[in-house]
Scaffold this motif. Structure first.
Motif, PDB file in Angstrom:
ATOM      1  N   ARG A  55       0.845  -1.199   0.000  1.00  0.00           N
ATOM      2  CA  ARG A  55       0.000   0.000   0.000  1.00  0.00           C
ATOM      3  C   ARG A  55       0.876   1.241   0.000  1.00  0.00           C
ATOM      4  N   LEU A  56       1.901   1.219   0.849  1.00  0.00           N
ATOM      5  CA  LEU A  56       2.805   2.369   0.896  1.00  0.00           C
ATOM      6  C   LEU A  56       3.494   2.563  -0.439  1.00  0.00           C
ATOM      7  N   LEU A 103      -4.957  10.894   6.195  1.00  0.00           N
ATOM      8  CA  LEU A 103      -3.894  11.718   5.640  1.00  0.00           C
ATOM      9  C   LEU A 103      -4.023  11.790   4.114  1.00  0.00           C
ATOM     10  N   CYS A 104      -4.315  10.629   3.498  1.00  0.00           N
ATOM     11  CA  CYS A 104      -4.460  10.579   2.038  1.00  0.00           C
ATOM     12  C   CYS A 104      -5.629  11.466   1.589  1.00  0.00           C
ATOM     13  N   THR A 153      -3.828   6.522   8.121  1.00  0.00           N
ATOM     14  CA  THR A 153      -3.128   6.809   6.859  1.00  0.00           C
ATOM     15  C   THR A 153      -4.123   7.344   5.832  1.00  0.00           C
ATOM     16  N   ASP A 154      -5.302   6.737   5.805  1.00  0.00           N
ATOM     17  CA  ASP A 154      -6.305   7.173   4.835  1.00  0.00           C
ATOM     18  C   ASP A 154      -6.748   8.609   5.097  1.00  0.00           C
TER      19      ASP A 154
END
Lengths: 234, 462
Positions: free
Chosen positions: B191-192, B223-224, B220-221
């Motif tokens: 994913r990264l 942030l995305c 993380t999402d």
């Protein structure tokens, strides 16, 4: 120059352009070169003038009030109108060029242009180059073997590089017609972009040195500020 | 589908594998510690519960017998022997020298201590087997030894089985932890890596690209999503700015056309004095300069803004360099420069041929313009690793290190170029063509001179 066909008739051009200053300048500039000019500043006026008939070529601006000049040209073509059309445009992206030619334009000139360039393009439209399938091309003492890719002047082998041969062939097919550097870049090199260097002049210089021996007449001559012309020796 | 899944693992780089495996090992260790703790406590509690009552019974019997008068002991031992099989406990009385006086055990098992404390001892049997006994012993009056034992073989076997299950469970959970942890880490890394690749494409100018967001967003999402919103805004701003630039260029051209046509009429009118005529000629030249400038700006905008990827085809760059080299040789010779081409065999990449030609021509024109008389310019195409490097190199004065970063920017012109005509857009155009193709554009020191490299990754043939 306004009488390139040599038949004695004056060449009649219809300019479809909404900018009055440009239209006026073109009328004078082309008029001074022997063309007979009419001007329409809208599609409606242009349609009426086209219907009256008698035009040798049309010069159509793309940006007309309320309508894209391309629609006008496409409409003409759909009705089977075959007179050559030169499109003037302020847009010069690849997409625009493709659209312009697809709509039925025969050539495409980006604003602002030099009058000389415009005239050369109009004459190129009026006088289609000698094409044909003959294996030999002759103009005066110059002889091109299109299959063997050999060029001779007065029985002398010119020993041309491939690009020089292409250049000479282009000129011979357009004997007596003014050819501009932009036309050569587009048609001989297939480059649809401007160069910063004077590649065309230097290449032509080299071709001329091979073409003309001391004492021989110069076959390709400069047309000041516009381009070059090939004239055969008879 | 399995093949695709499996091959997706084959393509994972070694380093990614290694760090994922490290993560897996960590998970395995933690899981082992957890499982070990739970099972250890269970084991300890179970074996204590099993043996405590037996220990108690053995010690109780020992104490009970030792409190009897010494002379009664042999009789008590034999009399309880008659109650078999109801009696579970085995009792023996040994003399001070260890010989059996009376009882079920024929000898003192090895390891017995006479401290009245119960312990598990192994005793070889007559048939060659081993008997496990819970044994307690003490010395009684007269130096004689009293030993009480109970057969705990089945309990010990049960306890050993429990131990084996514990070890197996530990091994299984560690193994499972290793595999699951590795896969999880790989998934996270994949994913990264996808996010990284998307970020790289965005950096290369694909402003319409967005970072992926999972159906159930994690940190993380979040942030995305944030980055995507920034990109939305950026894309709108850049789009507006580009459109404004294009519109200005377009709108400029109509009045410029009128101006140019009028000036030409003035020049051709023949009523101008020589000095005025020169002014007009200079004005015409200035207009042509503006035209070239707008053309180049529009062209950069076109390449950057409108994808031309549909014009991509296989291009033999070696042939292209030879063609350009041959075209520009006379021009170079006129400038006193030797132009050479080093490109052998077909070197094929996927590109827009005309744009690529434009880029190489731009670099070649630059080199010829700035290298200086007596210098050399070389056009080169070579494979290097998994890439193809197109280079235009010269041994001229080069570009000052301080200027290198900036030469690709629009309108930037190095100090050394002052006094030479040019728009300052040439390298910016080359840069936008490189970006459009996903090529890297690099400016290197040719020691001496300057070398501009277009680095093209070779895409796998599909």
């Amino acid at each position: 120059m306004g009488n390139p066909s040599g038949s004695g008739a004056v060449t009649r051009l219809l300019i479809v352009e909404d900018d009055a200053a440009t239209a006026q300048g073109l009328r004078e500039g082309l008029g001074a070169r022997g063309f007979e000019i009419s001007h329409a500043d809208s599609v409606e006026a242009a349609e009426a003038l086209v219907a009256a008939g008698g035009w040798d070529a049309l010069i159509v601006d793309r940006m007309l009030p309320g309508q894209d000049g391309l629609f006008f040209v496409r409409g003409l073509r759909e009705r089977g109108y075959t007179v050559p059309v030169l499109i003037l445009t302020a847009l010069d992206t690849v997409d625009d060029r493709i659209l312009g030619l697809r709509a039925g334009g025969d050539d495409y000139l980006v604003k602002p242009f030099a009058l000389g360039e415009l005239v050369a393009r109009i004459e190129a439209l009026l006088r289609r180059p000698t094409m044909g399938l003959r294996p030999m091309l002759r103009a005066g003492s110059v002889e091109l073997d299109l299959i063997g890719r050999v060029a001779r002047r007065a029985e002398r082998d010119l020993e041309l590089l491939p690009r020089e041969f292409q250049l000479l062939e282009y000129f011979v097919r357009r004997e007596g017609q003014v050819v501009t550097p932009a036309m050569l870049l587009r048609d001989v090199w297939n480059y649809n972009f401007e160069l910063r260097s004077n590649l065309v002049d230097v290449q032509l210089g080299r071709l001329r040195r091979k073409l003309d021996r001391p004492g021989e007449r110069h076959l390709i001559t400069n047309v000041r500020g516009v381009g070059f012309v090939f004239r055969a020796d008879s | 589908m399995f093949a695709a899944w499996a091959s997706s693992f084959v393509r994972i780089p070694k380093g990614v594998w290694r760090s994922a495996a490290r993560f897996g090992a960590g998970v395995a260790l933690l899981l082992a510690i957890g499982v070990g703790a739970v099972f250890g406590v269970t084991y300890w509690l179970a074996s204590r519960a099993l043996f405590r009552s037996i220990d108690g019974a053995v010690v109780e019997q020992l104490e009970l017998l030792s409190e009897r008068p010494p002379e009664m002991l042999p009789f008590m031992i034999t009399s309880r022997l008659h109650h078999r099989p109801a009696v579970l406990t085995q009792v023996s009385l040994f003399s001070a020298d260890g010989s059996l006086i009376v009882g079920d055990l024929s000898y003192i098992p090895r390891g017995v201590r006479f401290d009245s404390k119960p312990r598990i001892l192994a005793m070889p049997t007559a048939d060659g087997g081993v008997l496990r006994l819970d044994v307690a012993a003490r010395t009684v009056v007269g130096g004689r030894h009293l030993v009480v034992a109970r057969d705990v073989e089945r309990l010990v076997v049960f306890r050993e089985t429990l131990m084996r299950i514990l070890v197996a469970a530990l091994a299984a959970s560690a193994g499972l932890g290793m595999v699951a942890g590795t896969l999880y880490a790989l998934r996270g890394q994949a994913r990264l890596r996808r996010l990284g690749a998307a970020a790289e494409r965005i950096m290369l100018g694909a402003l319409d690209e967005r970072l992926e967001v999972q159906r159930r967003p994690d940190a993380t999402d979040e942030l995305c999503i944030m980055v995507n919103r920034i990109l939305d805004r950026l894309e709108r701003l850049v789009g507006a700015w580009k459109n404004a630039g294009e519109n200005i260029a377009h709108e400029l051209r109509t009045p410029l056309t009128a101006l140019r046509v009028q000036l030409e009429r003035l020049r051709e009118g023949g009523r101008l004095e020589e000095r005025d005529r020169l002014t007009v000629v200079r004005s015409l030249r200035a207009i042509d300069g503006i035209r070239t400038l707008t053309s180049r700006l529009l062209r950069i905008a076109e390449i950057e803004h409108h994808g031309r990827a549909r014009d991509f085809a296989e291009v033999d760059v070696a042939a292209l360099l030879h063609e350009i080299g041959s075209d520009f040789t006379p021009l170079a010779e006129k400038a006193g420069i030797t132009l050479g081409v080093q490109a052998g065999g077909p070197v094929v990449i996927r590109a827009d041929r005309e744009l690529l030609a434009e880029a190489v021509i731009n670099l070649t024109e630059n080199a010829i313009k700035y290298a200086g008389r007596g210098r050399h310019v070389v056009l080169r195409a070579q494979r290097s690793g998994g890439r193809i490097v197109l280079a235009v190199a010269d041994d001229g004065p080069g570009i000052a290190p301080a200027d290198r970063e900036q030469v690709f920017h629009r309108f930037y012109r190095g100090r050394a170029t002052q006094g030479t005509p040019g728009s300052g857009l040439g390298l910016a155009l080359v840069a936008s063509i490189a970006t459009h193709h996903g090529f890297e554009l690099r400016l290197a020191d040719n020691a001496p001179g300057c070398r501009v490299e277009l680095i093209c990754p070779i895409r796998e043939a599909i």
